[in-house]
Design an enzyme around this catalytic site. Structure first.
Site, mmCIF file in Angstrom:
data_model
loop_
_atom_site.group_PDB
_atom_site.id
_atom_site.type_symbol
_atom_site.label_atom_id
_atom_site.label_comp_id
_atom_site.label_asym_id
_atom_site.label_seq_id
_atom_site.Cartn_x
_atom_site.Cartn_y
_atom_site.Cartn_z
ATOM 1 N N CYS A 1 32.955 26.001 -36.812
ATOM 2 C CA CYS A 1 32.741 24.917 -37.428
ATOM 3 C C CYS A 1 31.910 25.365 -38.452
ATOM 4 C CB CYS A 1 32.339 23.724 -36.557
ATOM 5 S SG CYS A 1 32.442 22.119 -37.632
ATOM 6 N N HIS B 1 37.169 23.022 -33.344
ATOM 7 C CA HIS B 1 36.252 23.551 -32.037
ATOM 8 C C HIS B 1 37.086 23.805 -30.894
ATOM 9 C CE1 HIS B 1 32.544 21.748 -33.572
ATOM 10 N NE2 HIS B 1 33.499 21.084 -34.107
ATOM 11 N N GLU C 1 36.228 25.051 -28.192
ATOM 12 C CA GLU C 1 35.466 24.389 -26.916
ATOM 13 C C GLU C 1 36.006 23.279 -26.483
ATOM 14 O OE1 GLU C 1 34.057 24.828 -29.682
ATOM 15 O OE2 GLU C 1 32.488 23.169 -29.855
#
Lengths: 276, 201
Positions: free
Chosen positions: B80, B183, B185
């Protein structure tokens, strides 16, 4: 192409997962972390976690099952963020910038605020300037009063002067990133979303609107996505009644050619609940 | 050992959790000696471009990262804002100089009929082979939260794009430098595959 999201909402009251009806009747559904683990495995697009406790007492002790004792909401958020690899929005009892900071620091990706902006609208712009619009979700609770939609504050107890369209436009201009739009009249009724209200609000703002309140069947999700401009469909109670609920709901929407992520089941590597 | 750079820009815990869950040896740090010892470096981050660079400067990390990534060629993953910072310049709240590792600019997404920030799950389109994208379907969905995007000077570094009223670079790759606008994650299965790929590089 960006997908419409299917979002389970977890209501937490004094540390327990509950189901809600009309914002006033609550029934205990058990341990919040176990539920998160399930919802994560069923590939929810996102989770919204709302703390609807009226006081600070938390007690999720389950010594019989060796569950960890969590004395604070923050502890629960931390465990939740350990157990799911998807975005988490955390709401409930947020009154200060510090309240937001604590939640974000402990694993929340976004926060959901409801009453504080109605008391001091500048709270939205302050929060957005500190943390970015992308993590500020304003929840709007709406009730029908003599045929007119009215925004309610303080967990649905106090009437305000705002019409939801007017309030939605205002929070958008103040920097809110998303709106969680909830119908108090439909809460727990399983009769479907208030489509008229969703249309009015989602037609009048450009930020994503998340529909909430009243889902009793999978068709209700489809109805909102087909008839209104909402970006996401959320529900609480229904996701806790069925095995693989999110997967089944998403499969239903996917097979209707609605714009959602393909359904999937995830087998997480670890044992799920983190025992400390 | 993978080092996650902690420079006070957003939720780092989830990146740490995801890598730990995949069995990687991982630390969160902003200390020079830890970064010098690392095999791989991850720069996460949510927030404004200028503020991100300021934080790196104040912590004395610009030179440390330059040395480890550009001279010693350690595998680097920017997530990001961390991806955006590798560009030359960012235009969020005025023009700010970036790390300048991948030639390009960071500009606001130009959209008319869809909302900003771009929040939600969107599919990426592979543009070329990239070690980060192995074992992923051609149009995997990832979770995005951003208003700005990297516009590389050379389209060759774009490993995958994403469509949000026009295509933008969602994955960039130049030698040992990787960047993802989404993202991983937060992106469940696809995110785990991508992070696993980075661990294996």
């Amino acid at each position: 192409m960006k997908k419409n999201r299917l979002i389970p909402v977890l209501l937490l009251k004094n540390g327990f997962l509950v189901q809600s009806k009309s914002f006033c009747r609550y029934q205990n559904l058990g341990d919040p972390i176990t539920a998160v683990k399930r919802l994560s495995d069923w590939a929810s697009d996102e989770l919204i976690y709302l703390d609807i406790s009226q006081d600070d007492s938390y007690d999720t002790r389950r010594e019989d099952h060796g569950h960890p004792n969590r004395s604070k909401f923050i502890d629960i958020i931390r465990d939740v963020s350990h157990n799911c690899f998807m975005p988490i929005t955390v709401g409930g009892r947020i009154k200060t910038i510090e309240d937001i900071r604590t939640r974000l620091a402990n694993g929340a990706d976004k926060v959901c605020i409801n009453t504080q902006p109605l008391l001091t609208p500048e709270f939205v712009s302050l929060a957005a300037s500190k943390f970015g619009s992308q993590c500020i979700v304003v929840s709007v609770d709406v009730k029908l009063k003599e045929g007119k939609y009215v925004v309610m504050a303080h967990g649905g107890k106090v009437e305000t002067a705002y019409h939801p369209v007017e309030w939605a436009k205002k929070v958008e201009s103040l920097g809110a990133g998303e709106i969680l739009l909830n119908s108090i009249d439909r809460d727990g009724m399983r009769s479907g979303y208030d489509i008229e209200m969703l249309s009015q609000v989602s037609d009048s703002v450009r930020i994503p609107v998340i529909a909430m309140g009243g889902v009793g069947e999978w068709e209700h999700f489809a109805e909102a996505l087909e008839k209104t401009k909402v970006d996401a469909v959320a529900a609480a109670n229904i996701f806790h009644y069925f095995d693989q609920s999110v997967f089944v709901a998403k499969k239903y929407l996917f097979e209707k050619n609605l714009n959602v992520r393909p359904p999937s089941l995830i087998h997480s590597g670890h044992g799920g609940v983190i025992l400390k | 050992m993978i080092t996650i750079i902690d420079y006070n820009m957003g939720n780092i815990r989830s990146v740490f959790n995801a890598l730990g869950d995949l069995g990687a040896e991982v630390i969160v740090t902003n200390k020079k000696e830890d970064i010098d010892k690392a095999d791989k470096i991850i720069l996460p981050g949510v927030g404004a471009f200028g503020e991100g660079m300021d934080h790196l400067r104040v912590l004395g990390l610009v030179e440390v990262l330059d040395d480890n990534v550009m001279k010693r060629k350690k595998p680097f993953l920017g997530i990001c804002l961390g991806m955006q910072l590798v560009a030359d310049v960012g235009f969020e709240f005025g023009a700010n100089k970036g790390l300048g590792w991948v030639s390009g600019e960071v500009k606001k997404l130009e959209v008319k009929n869809v909302s900003l920030p771009h929040i939600g799950w969107n599919d990426i389109a592979k543009k070329r082979d990239c070690p980060l994208l192995q074992n992923l379907p051609d149009s995997a969905d990832f979770y995005f939260v951003h208003s700005y995007h990297v516009v590389p000077s050379s389209a060759d570094v774009i490993a995958a794009s994403c469509d949000y009223e026009g295509a933008f670079a969602s994955v960039i790759h130049k030698e040992n430098i990787y960047g993802v606008q989404f993202h991983p994650e937060k992106s469940q299965k696809a995110g785990k595959v991508l992070l696993e790929n980075f661990i294996k590089i």
